[in-house]
Design a protein around this motif. Structure first.
Motif, PDB file in Angstrom:
ATOM      1  N   TYR A  61      -8.612  -4.538  -4.117  1.00 47.52           N
ATOM      2  CA  TYR A  61      -9.842  -4.094  -4.771  1.00 47.52           C
ATOM      3  C   TYR A  61     -10.229  -5.049  -5.896  1.00 47.52           C
ATOM      4  O   TYR A  61      -9.375  -5.639  -6.555  1.00 47.52           O
ATOM      5  CB  TYR A  61      -9.660  -2.698  -5.376  1.00 47.52           C
ATOM      6  N   ALA A  62     -11.518  -5.141  -6.123  1.00 46.92           N
ATOM      7  CA  ALA A  62     -11.994  -5.839  -7.310  1.00 46.92           C
ATOM      8  C   ALA A  62     -11.627  -4.999  -8.535  1.00 46.92           C
ATOM      9  O   ALA A  62     -11.585  -3.762  -8.456  1.00 46.92           O
ATOM     10  CB  ALA A  62     -13.503  -6.015  -7.238  1.00 46.92           C
ATOM     11  N   ASP A  63     -11.362  -5.659  -9.645  1.00 47.23           N
ATOM     12  CA  ASP A  63     -10.995  -4.939 -10.863  1.00 47.23           C
ATOM     13  C   ASP A  63     -12.056  -3.921 -11.269  1.00 47.23           C
ATOM     14  O   ASP A  63     -11.756  -2.853 -11.785  1.00 47.23           O
ATOM     15  CB  ASP A  63     -10.783  -5.928 -12.015  1.00 47.23           C
ATOM     16  N   SER A  64     -13.308  -4.258 -10.992  1.00 46.27           N
ATOM     17  CA  SER A  64     -14.412  -3.407 -11.431  1.00 46.27           C
ATOM     18  C   SER A  64     -14.494  -2.077 -10.692  1.00 46.27           C
ATOM     19  O   SER A  64     -15.150  -1.147 -11.161  1.00 46.27           O
ATOM     20  CB  SER A  64     -15.740  -4.158 -11.271  1.00 46.27           C
ATOM     21  N   VAL A  65     -13.822  -1.967  -9.539  1.00 51.84           N
ATOM     22  CA  VAL A  65     -13.910  -0.731  -8.754  1.00 51.84           C
ATOM     23  C   VAL A  65     -12.560  -0.056  -8.548  1.00 51.84           C
ATOM     24  O   VAL A  65     -12.511   1.075  -8.050  1.00 51.84           O
ATOM     25  CB  VAL A  65     -14.567  -0.981  -7.376  1.00 51.84           C
TER      26      VAL A  65
END
Length: 122
Positions: free
Chosen positions: A59-63
């Protein structure tokens, strides 16, 4: 080859949406699948990826902690469950296939389809 994403829509901040992507790939289970998004005026951004078996996810850190990716190889479908949505999640979301998670994370895609719009209002 077709990757058809669906499930987008307009929600308020804090809401949830579930995206689906039906793939016509003959050997769906051979591919890493993932979601990429692009907001107006911004570059394409990796969101989430899942391995062939579903045993590994990225996952991207933002999600991370808010979104969950899953797949059903029997249905040639990949999903993205999005919770606690924020206005900055507003983008067109694209389904993509690649041969490795690393390639997908770096922006490489072997196949991708038309996106689905997600709009989150504050």
């Amino acid at each position: 080859v077709q990757l058809q994403a669906s499930g987008g829509g307009s929600v308020q901040a804090g809401g949830s949406l579930r995206l689906s992507c039906a793939a016509s790939l003959r050997t769906f289970s051979d591919y890493v699948m993932g979601w990429i998004r692009q907001a107006p005026g911004k570059e394409r951004e990796f969101v989430a990826g899942i391995s062939w078996s579903g045993g590994s996810t990225l996952y991207a850190d933002s999600v991370r902690g808010r979104f969950t990716i899953s797949r059903d190889n029997a249905k040639n479908t990949v999903y993205l469950e999005m919770n606690s949505l924020k206005p900055e999640d507003t983008a067109v979301y694209y389904c993509a296939a690649a041969n490795t998670l690393g390639r997908l994370y770096s922006g490489g895609m072997d196949y991708w389809g038309k996106g689905t719009q997600v709009t989150v209002s504050s």
